[in-house]
Design a protein around this motif. Structure first.
Motif, mmCIF file in Angstrom:
data_model
loop_
_atom_site.group_PDB
_atom_site.id
_atom_site.type_symbol
_atom_site.label_atom_id
_atom_site.label_comp_id
_atom_site.label_asym_id
_atom_site.label_seq_id
_atom_site.Cartn_x
_atom_site.Cartn_y
_atom_site.Cartn_z
ATOM 1 N N LEU A 154 -4.353 46.472 42.196
ATOM 2 C CA LEU A 154 -5.335 45.696 42.947
ATOM 3 C C LEU A 154 -6.498 45.244 42.063
ATOM 4 O O LEU A 154 -7.006 44.122 42.213
ATOM 5 N N VAL A 213 -0.739 45.066 48.492
ATOM 6 C CA VAL A 213 -0.601 44.293 47.246
ATOM 7 C C VAL A 213 -0.251 42.840 47.556
ATOM 8 O O VAL A 213 -0.833 41.903 46.975
ATOM 9 N N ALA A 216 -3.240 41.002 48.822
ATOM 10 C CA ALA A 216 -4.182 40.711 47.732
ATOM 11 C C ALA A 216 -3.730 39.492 46.936
ATOM 12 O O ALA A 216 -4.559 38.661 46.523
#
Length: 498
Positions: A154, A213, A216
């Motif tokens: 991240l 993930v 993001a």
């Protein structure tokens, strides 16, 4: 005596236009000849995979890929034009720390070179491309695998975000990557190992980590760019396990659901493409086969998203061969493939050349637009709407997955002055088959009376690329393409009168 008004009315009707004392536009029907030529077009076709370090791209080499019918591979017996390069960047040295500035600067250099050369990237990041054998149930691939924990992933995505936003114009699509060997989201130390080496299924906590993930990455890119995931179940779990494919009204809406696309890196390699169409389970359900169900889902959803990948094994023969013994083209069409790896696996790709279907595959990956017919006015009063009727056939397997403009260009035959009129049609929805563009468009207020060529222009939406012919779509017709402008001539002259 003859009635002059009746004669005028009969004469006008005979020419398929009405006039009641005032001349109104007469239409002309134009037919277009289809071309069988192979040529480059943006964001589609065979791509060249590059795993070099950032900063190693060379502008002259990339230009050659796009402009020369060749291949940079020693074991291929076919040639092709290339407008896409796959860049797989390794973050191995940053598995426990931030990405250093030099790496990011070199990455920017690659974006700059790609833009200058007129290509685009398929982009992926991973922490390892290496597997090792050992004393484990899987045997050939054993842990530890070598990827990075979620908190590091991240942070790296956050570091990359400014570059992804700045250079999205030359990112055709981004692949999820990051998780597991090769960034293929399977053999991983931190995100749930569904192989025999560990639990053999994917726990709910791991699905949540994976979703974090993916979210993001979606947020790191502009909303008009898609993220490809390795398997359809990854997308389904992200949208809370819903198995229903995208609805037409949801397509190209720039919602998260509409932006999750697919890459199949073992296309046509086994019955379920080495687990691509498997259900990896959850904390409440076991891992199980789901080939038929997930293939059906993939076929429906893929109509509206970017699909690409590579073949990885020639053992699934004759199924992965040309027809009639195999169904390579049939599967590409059903799953709406836009691009494939030019050099892996060439045992499969070379078969398509020797068996006779490679030419068709090269032409039909992604979109292939053909002008069929147009009905256009000969004379146009400057104050009236311009009525256009253009019939286009998409002979390709898919429609363009990224937004794209469609403009009518009016170019004065004397002064060469150009006027651009945006059409309402959505090029992303020019699916395989026939599309009619039937619109009434207003002429620009500042346009002057005179004779004008009519052209069709499908440029990139990015301001940085909008006027670059390399990034405009070429139609598969004889004598319509202008390589210097990126326009497609409608082979028609329009006279604009007061």
């Amino acid at each position: 005596m003859f009635d002059d008004k009746k004669i005028k009315k009969v004469f006008c009707l005979g020419l398929v236009f009405l006039c009641y004392g005032v001349a109104i536009a007469q239409n002309r029907v134009i037919s277009y000849a289809t071309s069988s030529e192979d040529f480059p077009n943006p964001e589609r076709g065979f791509y060249l995979a590059s795993h070099s370090k950032p900063g190693d791209l060379k502008e002259d080499e990339l230009i050659k890929l796009r402009t020369t019918n060749s291949i940079k591979s020693s074991n291929a017996n076919y040639a092709t034009f290339i407008t896409l390069i796959y860049k797989g960047y390794l973050l191995t040295e940053f598995r426990d720390k931030p990405i250093i500035d030099d790496f990011l600067n070199q990455l920017q250099s690659d974006f700059d070179i790609t833009r200058k050369a007129g290509l685009k990237m398929i982009l992926r990041f991973a922490y390892t491309n290496t597997s090792h054998k050992g004393d484990c149930p899987e045997g050939q691939i054993c842990p530890p695998y070598g990827d990075a924990p979620k908190e590091i992933v991240l942070k790296h995505i956050a570091q990359l975000k400014p570059l992804l936003q700045k250079n999205a114009d030359v990112i055709a699509v981004m692949q999820e990557g990051f998780i597991g060997i090769w960034g293929e989201n399977y053999y991983t130390d931190y995100f749930g190992d569904a192989s025999k080496n560990d639990l053999g299924y994917m726990p709910d906590s791991s699905w949540r980590d994976r979703n974090e993930v993916l979210k993001a990455l979606l947020d790191a890119l502009p909303p008009d760019r898609m993220v490809q995931v390795r398997t359809p179940r990854i997308k389904q779990h992200f949208v809370y396990g819903v198995h229903a494919p995208l609805k037409p009204a949801e397509a190209f809406s720039q919602s998260d659901k509409a932006r999750i696309a697919f890459h199949n890196d073992c296309f046509l390699s086994s019955e379920d493409d080495y687990g691509t169409f498997a259900d990896y389970g959850s904390s409440t359900s076991p891992k199980k086969p789901a080939n038929k169900i997930l293939r059906n889902y993939f076929e429906q959803d893929s109509k509206y998203v970017a699909v690409g990948g590579e073949t990885c094994d020639d053992a699934f023969s004759p199924q992965n061969d040309c027809g009639p013994k195999g169904h390579a083209e049939e599967e590409m069409a059903a799953m709406h493939y836009s691009f494939l790896n030019v050099s892996y696996n060439n045992l499969v790709n070379n078969d398509w050349e020797t068996q006779g279907c490679m030419t068709a595959i090269k032409q039909h990956l992604g979109y292939r637009f053909v002008l069929e017919k147009a009905i256009l006015p000969v004379n146009q009063q400057i104050t009236d709407s311009l009525k256009i009727d253009i019939q286009i056939n998409n002979q390709g397997f898919a429609s363009p997955y990224n937004p794209r403009k469609a403009n009518i260009i009016l170019r004065n035959t004397s002064s060469k002055e150009i006027y651009t009129i945006a059409l309402k049609t959505n090029v992303q929805k020019w699916f395989s088959g026939t599309t009619h563009i039937n619109e009434n468009i207003a002429l620009p207020r500042e346009i002057k009376p005179g004779q004008y060529e009519m052209l069709l222009h499908l440029p990139d939406v990015a301001k940085s690329l909008n006027n670059r012919p390399e990034y405009s779509i070429r139609f598969a017709n004889n004598q319509v393409w202008e390589s210097q402008t990126g326009y497609n001539s409608l082979n028609h002259l329009l006279k604009i009168i007061k």
